[in-house]
Motif scaffolding. Structure first.
Motif, PDB file in Angstrom:
ATOM      1  N   ASP A 184      -0.626   9.350  -0.451  1.00 40.12           N
ATOM      2  CA  ASP A 184      -1.915   8.664  -0.434  1.00 40.12           C
ATOM      3  C   ASP A 184      -1.843   7.425   0.431  1.00 40.12           C
ATOM      4  N   PHE A 185      -2.887   7.218   1.225  1.00 42.84           N
ATOM      5  CA  PHE A 185      -2.985   6.009   2.041  1.00 42.84           C
ATOM      6  C   PHE A 185      -4.189   5.209   1.540  1.00 42.84           C
ATOM      7  N   THR A 186      -4.982   4.607   2.436  1.00 42.75           N
ATOM      8  CA  THR A 186      -6.059   3.731   1.978  1.00 42.75           C
ATOM      9  C   THR A 186      -7.240   4.555   1.466  1.00 42.75           C
ATOM     10  N   GLY A 187      -7.482   4.488   0.165  1.00 42.73           N
ATOM     11  CA  GLY A 187      -8.562   5.252  -0.433  1.00 42.73           C
ATOM     12  C   GLY A 187      -8.566   5.071  -1.929  1.00 42.73           C
ATOM     13  N   TRP A 205       5.543  13.299  -5.052  1.00 38.31           N
ATOM     14  CA  TRP A 205       4.165  12.927  -5.370  1.00 38.31           C
ATOM     15  C   TRP A 205       4.225  11.634  -6.172  1.00 38.31           C
ATOM     16  N   ARG A 206       4.084  10.503  -5.480  1.00 30.22           N
ATOM     17  CA  ARG A 206       4.291   9.213  -6.120  1.00 30.22           C
ATOM     18  C   ARG A 206       3.405   8.984  -7.328  1.00 30.22           C
ATOM     19  N   GLU A 207       2.162   9.475  -7.265  1.00 26.67           N
ATOM     20  CA  GLU A 207       1.235   9.195  -8.362  1.00 26.67           C
ATOM     21  C   GLU A 207       1.641   9.903  -9.654  1.00 26.67           C
ATOM     22  N   ARG A 214      11.825  11.449  -4.564  1.00 27.10           N
ATOM     23  CA  ARG A 214      11.520  11.269  -3.148  1.00 27.10           C
ATOM     24  C   ARG A 214      12.500  12.116  -2.348  1.00 27.10           C
ATOM     25  N   SER A 232      -5.093   2.158   7.577  1.00 31.69           N
ATOM     26  CA  SER A 232      -5.760   0.877   7.813  1.00 31.69           C
ATOM     27  C   SER A 232      -4.823  -0.319   7.843  1.00 31.69           C
ATOM     28  N   THR A 233      -3.494  -0.069   7.809  1.00 35.46           N
ATOM     29  CA  THR A 233      -2.543  -1.180   7.973  1.00 35.46           C
ATOM     30  C   THR A 233      -1.393  -0.705   8.869  1.00 35.46           C
ATOM     31  N   ASP A 245       1.640  -0.660   8.150  1.00 37.90           N
ATOM     32  CA  ASP A 245       2.537   0.116   7.295  1.00 37.90           C
ATOM     33  C   ASP A 245       2.060   1.573   7.183  1.00 37.90           C
ATOM     34  N   CYS A 246       0.742   1.781   7.093  1.00 37.82           N
ATOM     35  CA  CYS A 246       0.183   3.139   7.019  1.00 37.82           C
ATOM     36  C   CYS A 246       0.586   3.940   8.261  1.00 37.82           C
ATOM     37  N   ARG A 261       4.187   4.979   8.063  1.00 38.66           N
ATOM     38  CA  ARG A 261       4.417   6.002   7.042  1.00 38.66           C
ATOM     39  C   ARG A 261       3.869   7.364   7.457  1.00 38.66           C
ATOM     40  N   PRO A 301      -2.362  -7.948   6.396  1.00 40.41           N
ATOM     41  CA  PRO A 301      -2.748  -7.345   7.676  1.00 40.41           C
ATOM     42  C   PRO A 301      -3.742  -6.201   7.496  1.00 40.41           C
ATOM     43  N   THR A 302      -4.605  -5.998   8.467  1.00 39.70           N
ATOM     44  CA  THR A 302      -5.542  -4.876   8.402  1.00 39.70           C
ATOM     45  C   THR A 302      -5.856  -4.395   9.814  1.00 39.70           C
TER      46      THR A 302
END
Lengths: 249, 434
Positions: free
Chosen positions: A11-14, A41-43, A48, A62-63, A65-66, A69, A117-118
């Motif tokens: 999962d990323f920005t959401g 599945w981290r959630e 890993r 949106s960053t 880091d995204c 990754r 950051p963004t």
């Protein structure tokens, strides 16, 4: 694809609603798990790993880091699937893309704006190769299952490229415009079985635009039904900033 | 364990969103113990500005998939308060049913899928399919039924469709509600009782740790407050929800892209345990029995018991849903249209309980019904300072344990709060112009 593909979920920005919809496969979850090994599945789990066959990815980028990754995910997987509007289109997050970014950051964090950051919210396809997509906000479980089944069987998934109106007519729904409301069905990619109009709500365009959508015609209809020119554009932008304004995709 | 300790858990698993645990102790002195929030900022303020009141709930629902119904309810209440839209008794009852469904779903998901693996020493729910199949199937059945409530009344459980300002775009049929009731009575209630037995057997694995803190939740004279109520603190009693800024005091801290909050102390706790502590007297009998069986008593100061409070609430939501369906059917379902004719344009507040705690939305609209200002204060954001304070007490208290044991305790602590990090990093404005 080989037997028991190794599947990873990211999962990323959401809002993680698409991921949640996978945990909501209460009736099918055990069958799904019989056909794949979920390896990361981290959630939902601690593990890993270093490689997998299929990566399902939710959220926009949106960053910085995204971006890092998603490159890592792409390196480790054979097939990459974007899930939902954020990953496929940039989604609702992309609305900030058409506003001056310094103002956006200041509005939220004030003088501390540089702490976090963004970047403009991007679909995965703006940064890496995406093999398949499941649209929708949230993605529907039926579409996910169809794609999942096709991938596990090694078939090519079928993707509709026509407007939501076609599915709405097939369901014999009363046209949303007949009820005095507006609707983005005429320019929105089908595949949801016109779910929102079937529950009395207008189509908000969450699945993105059909190929060669007639945007000028759509805006004309919206204005004819009472919206200002500005409001008509805003409604269309809700999920489609990147497509409409050419920021990405 | 030595007096030096250095723990860094990057991207903690089995929580919603992205957070790191960082603990640092040097020669017996705790230098740092905190939950870093590294979720990407979302900037919902920028998204909402200038948008129609028809769209506010559609947009804010997307703050979080797991809490989407709660965000819609808070959003609709804020919009209706700002625009002077009255809603019917039927609308309120249907919203309460949706709230019960969402609370049930979320509490069950957390207790069984995210927290229980720790009690059984496994890394996820998946190994339990082989070792405890009947428990997993039961959990799935309960979650499915809770989601059915959202599907039938809301059009879908994640990002519901039918809830709009002033009412519903579609009213469920009597047959649909009767079928829900049948499943609640025949499946959910027995499954809940079995869940209490399962959790009672696992409760020994819950760490014994206490820290007195301030608990804040909604409180109502009429019922176990979820949909509506006044703001209630264990320190200072109740105030009207329009006073929410005094009870939250949001501020930016450098280690978290989600803001922190405080009321009367350095931190406070919201969520199932806070609701239980404040409103225990309003629970239905079956939920009270469950609390007793699970060793949960009002005034409980063990944050790990939040998971148990969630289980207790699941029983209350199931049984109260049956009561609400009965009332709706007795009154007869009316095919009402949503009331969307504003009688004023101004500022409004919506406060509601979502699974993780009290949620506030505040909106200001201009005369065209377009958003001028928005502010959302999220439960997980409110809990972050409390989690940090827990860690600061916990680490020195358990310093004799191994680094691995302390790390697990810290992970379990954060998970017990069932944090929703996407929500807390929704990023609305800081400086509201009063």
């Amino acid at each position: 694809m080989a037997n028991k593909p190794r599947v990873a979920i990211f999962d990323f920005t959401g809002c993680e609603g698409c991921e949640l919809n996978k945990l909501n496969f209460e009736n099918e979850l055990l069958d799904i798990l019989a056909h794949v090994d979920i390896v990361e599945w981290r959630e939902a789990m601690d593990d890993r790993v270093d490689e997998y066959d299929i990566a399902f990815v939710e959220g926009s980028l949106s960053t910085p880091d995204c971006i890092e990754r998603i490159h890592e995910v792409r390196r480790k997987c054979k097939v990459l699937v974007s899930l939902g509007s954020c990953a496929t289109l940039g989604g609702i997050n992309a609305m900030k893309n058409i506003q001056p970014i310094e103002e956006v950051r200041e509005e939220v964090y004030g003088e501390d704006k540089y702490l976090f950051p963004t970047l403009p919210a991007l679909p995965l396809s703006a940064v890496v190769k995406v093999d398949y997509e499941v649209r929708g906000c949230p993605m529907t479980q039926i579409e996910f299952l169809k794609l999942f089944t096709a991938l596990v069987r090694g078939q090519e998934p079928v993707k509709p490229d026509y407007a939501v109106c076609i599915e709405c007519k097939l369901k014999e729904n009363e046209c949303v415009y007949e009820k005095g409301m507006i609707c983005l069905g005429p320019v929105t990619m089908a595949g949801c079985d016109a779910h929102c109009p079937s529950f009395g709500q207008y189509c908000t365009g969450c699945r993105g635009l059909v190929t060669d959508a007639n945007i000028a015609g759509m805006e004309e209809i919206l204005v004819k039904h009472g919206l200002s020119v500005d409001e008509a554009r805003k409604r269309l932008q809700l999920y489609n900033v990147n497509q409409l304004e050419g920021v990405q995709k | 364990m030595s007096t030096n300790l250095d723990i860094k858990v990057k991207h903690l698993t089995r929580v919603e969103g992205h957070g790191n645990i960082v603990v640092n102790m040097k020669e017996g002195v705790l230098e740092k113990a905190q939950l870093e929030i590294v979720e990407a900022p979302r900037y919902f303020e920028a998204m909402l500005k200038g948008r129609s009141f028809h769209e506010a709930a559609i947009v804010t629902s997307r703050i979080c998939g797991i809490c989407s119904l709660g965000h819609q309810i808070a959003s609709l209440k804020a919009t209706e308060d700002a625009l002077g839209l009255e809603v019917s008794w039927q609308t309120i009852q249907l919203r309460k049913l949706l709230t019960h469904g969402a609370t049930l779903q979320s509490n069950i998901l957390h207790a069984y899928f995210l927290a229980a693996p720790d009690f059984l020493n496994v890394g996820s729910v998946f190994p339990l399919i082989g070792t405890h199949p009947e428990v997993v199937v039961r959990a799935l059945r309960m979650k499915r039924l809770a989601n059915d409530m959202g599907d039938v009344i809301g059009g879908r459980a994640v990002h519901p469709i039918t809830c709009v300002p002033g009412g519903f775009t579609r009213i469920p049929t009597a047959e649909e509600l009767l079928e829900l009731k049948r499943k609640l009575v025949e499946e959910m209630v027995p499954d809940f009782l079995a869940t209490v037995d399962t959790m009672a057997a696992l409760a020994g694995a819950i760490p014994q740790f206490e820290r007195e803190t301030e608990f804040i939740s909604l409180r109502s004279d009429d019922e176990y407050a979820l949909y509506d109520g006044d703001i209630c603190s264990t320190d200072t009693g109740t105030v009207d929800d329009h006073e929410y800024r005094k009870m939250t005091n949001e501020h930016v801290v450098t280690h978290s892209s989600s803001k922190h909050c405080k009321a009367n102390r350095s931190s406070y706790m919201v969520g199932a345990l806070a609701r239980f502590n404040n409103n225990h007297d309003k629970l239905c009998d079956a939920a009270k029995d469950a609390a007793e069986k699970l060793g949960l008593k009002p005034g409980c100061c063990n944050p790990y018991m939040n998971t148990i409070a969630q289980v207790v609430e699941a029983g209350h939501c199931a049984l109260d849903s049956v009561a609400i369906i009965d009332q709706l059917l007795e009154a007869g379902l009316k095919d009402e249209q949503p009331n969307q004719e504003p009688t004023r344009f101004g500022t409004g507040i919506g406060a509601t309980e979502v699974p993780r705690g009290i949620l506030y939305h505040e909106y200001t609209y201009d005369r065209q019904g377009r958003m001028v200002k928005a502010n959302c204060i999220i439960p997980t954001g409110q809990n972050l300072a409390n989690i940090d304070d827990d860690m600061k007490k916990l680490v020195p208290e358990f310093i004799e344990k191994s680094k691995e044991e302390i790390t697990l305790m810290l992970e379990m602590l954060v998970r017990a709060y069932d944090p929703c990090i996407s929500c807390s990093v929704h990023m609305l404005d800081v400086d509201f112009i009063e």
